[in-house]
Scaffold this active site. Structure first.
Site, PDB file in Angstrom:
ATOM      1  N   TRP A   1     -70.787 -57.408 -62.669  1.00 61.25           N
ATOM      2  CA  TRP A   1     -70.107 -56.109 -62.683  1.00 61.25           C
ATOM      3  C   TRP A   1     -69.760 -55.680 -64.093  1.00 61.25           C
ATOM      4  O   TRP A   1     -69.908 -54.512 -64.453  1.00 61.25           O
ATOM      5  CB  TRP A   1     -68.870 -56.127 -61.783  1.00 61.25           C
ATOM      6  CG  TRP A   1     -69.220 -56.416 -60.355  1.00 61.25           C
ATOM      7  CD1 TRP A   1     -68.850 -57.507 -59.613  1.00 61.25           C
ATOM      8  CD2 TRP A   1     -70.039 -55.615 -59.483  1.00 61.25           C
ATOM      9  NE1 TRP A   1     -69.385 -57.434 -58.351  1.00 61.25           N
ATOM     10  CE2 TRP A   1     -70.117 -56.296 -58.249  1.00 61.25           C
ATOM     11  CE3 TRP A   1     -70.719 -54.405 -59.640  1.00 61.25           C
ATOM     12  CZ2 TRP A   1     -70.845 -55.791 -57.156  1.00 61.25           C
ATOM     13  CZ3 TRP A   1     -71.452 -53.901 -58.560  1.00 61.25           C
ATOM     14  CH2 TRP A   1     -71.504 -54.585 -57.346  1.00 61.25           C
TER      15      TRP A   1
ATOM     16  N   ASP B   1     -61.306 -53.271 -64.394  1.00 60.45           N
ATOM     17  CA  ASP B   1     -61.891 -53.167 -63.056  1.00 60.45           C
ATOM     18  C   ASP B   1     -61.186 -54.221 -62.210  1.00 60.45           C
ATOM     19  O   ASP B   1     -61.368 -55.418 -62.420  1.00 60.45           O
ATOM     20  CB  ASP B   1     -63.404 -53.453 -63.157  1.00 60.45           C
ATOM     21  CG  ASP B   1     -64.097 -53.516 -61.790  1.00 60.45           C
ATOM     22  OD1 ASP B   1     -63.409 -53.402 -60.753  1.00 60.45           O
ATOM     23  OD2 ASP B   1     -65.340 -53.678 -61.772  1.00 60.45           O
TER      24      ASP B   1
ATOM     25  N   LYS C   1     -62.634 -54.069 -50.919  1.00 59.55           N
ATOM     26  CA  LYS C   1     -62.407 -55.505 -51.006  1.00 59.55           C
ATOM     27  C   LYS C   1     -61.020 -55.869 -50.450  1.00 59.55           C
ATOM     28  O   LYS C   1     -60.885 -56.812 -49.707  1.00 59.55           O
ATOM     29  CB  LYS C   1     -62.523 -56.002 -52.452  1.00 59.55           C
ATOM     30  CG  LYS C   1     -63.755 -55.496 -53.210  1.00 59.55           C
ATOM     31  CD  LYS C   1     -65.039 -56.162 -52.770  1.00 59.55           C
ATOM     32  CE  LYS C   1     -66.303 -55.480 -53.257  1.00 59.55           C
ATOM     33  NZ  LYS C   1     -66.459 -55.283 -54.674  1.00 59.55           N
TER      34      LYS C   1
HETATM   35  C1  LIG Z   1     -67.684 -54.651 -55.528  1.00 62.42           C
HETATM   36  C2  LIG Z   1     -67.387 -54.493 -56.964  1.00 62.42           C
HETATM   37  C3  LIG Z   1     -67.828 -53.389 -57.710  1.00 62.42           C
HETATM   38  C4  LIG Z   1     -68.728 -52.319 -57.127  1.00 62.42           C
HETATM   39  O1  LIG Z   1     -68.058 -51.512 -56.274  1.00 62.42           O
HETATM   40  P1  LIG Z   1     -68.793 -50.267 -55.567  1.00 62.42           P
HETATM   41  O2  LIG Z   1     -67.640 -49.620 -54.888  1.00 62.42           O
HETATM   42  O3  LIG Z   1     -69.813 -50.830 -54.641  1.00 62.42           O
HETATM   43  O4  LIG Z   1     -69.403 -49.426 -56.615  1.00 62.42           O
HETATM   44  C5  LIG Z   1     -67.452 -53.299 -59.030  1.00 62.42           C
HETATM   45  N1  LIG Z   1     -66.693 -54.237 -59.604  1.00 62.42           N
HETATM   46  C6  LIG Z   1     -66.257 -55.327 -58.930  1.00 62.42           C
HETATM   47  C7  LIG Z   1     -65.398 -56.327 -59.624  1.00 62.42           C
HETATM   48  C8  LIG Z   1     -66.591 -55.483 -57.587  1.00 62.42           C
HETATM   49  O5  LIG Z   1     -66.160 -56.559 -56.912  1.00 62.42           O
END
Ligand SMILES: *Cc1c(COP(=O)(O)O)cnc(C)c1O
Length: 356
Positions: free
Chosen positions: A99, A166, A190
């Site tokens: 990511w 993030d 998540k």
């Molecule tokens: C799942 C995830 C993403 C991507 O998220 P989307 O909503 O599918 O774009 C980005 N960063 C992390 C840390 C993730 O776990």
């Protein structure tokens, strides 16, 4: 059979969230309409949006001067929106996995990117440390929880520059000192809601920083959404409603400190089982282990039994523990809605399999 949902995302939601969503699909707030068909401009839904922002702020103890907005596009859209709105010349990024890499790639479209640390050469099994963040960057970007590799930054860094994170997969798993960040974002699928909504905690001071630097498309300008309280265009109505239910459940449980206690307990149960096993072994450095996504494999001498264990686990109602292809083996995601009981079912299955 009762299922134990360890999927990495979209992932398990609390029964509280699901029950309230089911009710609202049938009749939302006594309107006689479904949440799926109501206008986002109705007073009943604008109240949901307002409450979601308020509760988000309350639970994370977000200081004055910050806003919380809910947008579509996923965390992946934030990979480009962040640099578009914050990067004038140069930004620093920490490379901790898949990511982080995707975020770095997008940032390069908007300016110079300085990757201050990377654990790539060790397949991202630890969080890089001991690097320096240049003082002249516009911001420093981190991925607090590396969902795929199972490492986590469980502290709020002190850096001499603006911090962006993030937190897709570990938001609401510990108290966060939001005042140290200019921006925190994440996909809600998540730890909060079904797929379709992205949360952004943004310092108001950040808005308009690109005036005179670059022209921003209206939809990709944070200012647009902050000014309209996430209602510039049609927001993801149902996922926002679901997010609010999860936030209410978090509050009922006792807030973020209590969630942290529960999450740490769950992770300890699983890591203890891995560490005391003859057959399984963790894949990341102990000090950087994630409490949300636990990655483990079978020791080389048992490697060929991985498929058998997956089948065995499936027969016990365990779902979603197949590791990501970049790590292999197993990954158990222990998000907030996963009960301790499910972790115990998994560790019991590991022991039983090992004894066979
Ligand atoms: C799942 C995830 C993403 C991507 O998220 P989307 O909503 O599918 O774009 C980005 N960063 C992390 C840390 C993730 O776990």
């Amino acid at each position: 059979m009762k299922k134990h949902n360890f999927y990495a995302g979209p992932s398990i939601l609390s029964q509280y969230t699901i029950d309230h969503c089911v009710d609202a699909i049938r009749d939302f707030a006594g309107t006689g309409l479904s949440i799926l068909e109501i206008s986002h401009r109705s007073k009943e839904f604008t109240a949901v949006m307002d409450e979601a922002e308020q509760l988000f702020k309350e639970l994370l103890d977000i200081p004055a001067g910050y806003r919380v907005i809910f947008l579509g596009g996923g965390a992946s859209t934030q990979f480009c929106m962040v640099p578009m709105n914050l990067l004038k010349t140069k930004a620093a990024y920490l490379d901790t996995g898949t990511w982080a890499n995707k975020a770095i790639k997008e940032a390069k479209l908007f300016g110079e990117v300085c990757v201050v640390g990377s654990s790539k050469e060790d397949n991202y099994t630890y969080i890089p440390k001991g690097y320096t963040v240049p003082a002249d960057v516009d911001y420093f970007h981190i991925t607090t929880n590396n969902t795929i590799y199972g490492t986590e930054i469980r502290e709020d860094y002190d850096v001499p520059v603006r911090l962006v994170a993030d937190m897709s997969s570990d938001i609401f798993s510990r108290p966060v000192d939001v005042s140290k960040y200019d921006l925190i974002y994440g996909g809600a699928q998540k730890n909060i809601a079904p797929a379709g909504v992205t949360f952004i905690i943004i310092k108001e001071e950040v808005l308009g920083r690109m005036e005179g630097v670059r022209v921003l498309p209206t939809m990709l300008n944070y200012k647009t959404h902050v000014e309209k309280g996430s209602m510039f265009n049609t927001p993801p109505v149902f996922p926002v409603y679901a997010a609010l239910q999860t936030l209410k459940w978090y509050k009922e449980l006792g807030g973020v400190k209590e969630l942290q206690r529960i999450d740490e307990e769950k992770a300890a149960v699983l890591y203890d089982a891995i560490d005391s096993s003859k057959m399984f072994v963790g894949t990341v450095k102990a000090e950087d282990r994630s409490i949300m996504n636990v990655c483990f494999v079978m020791k080389p001498e048992y490697k060929e039994l991985e498929k058998d264990f997956l089948e065995f686990a499936t027969s016990k109602g365990i779902v979603g523990i197949k590791g990501h292809r970049s790590v292999g083996g197993f990954r158990a995601s222990l998000y907030n809605a996963l009960p301790l009981e499910s972790v115990k079912v998994l560790t019991a299955a590991m022991k039983e399999f090992e004894n066979k």
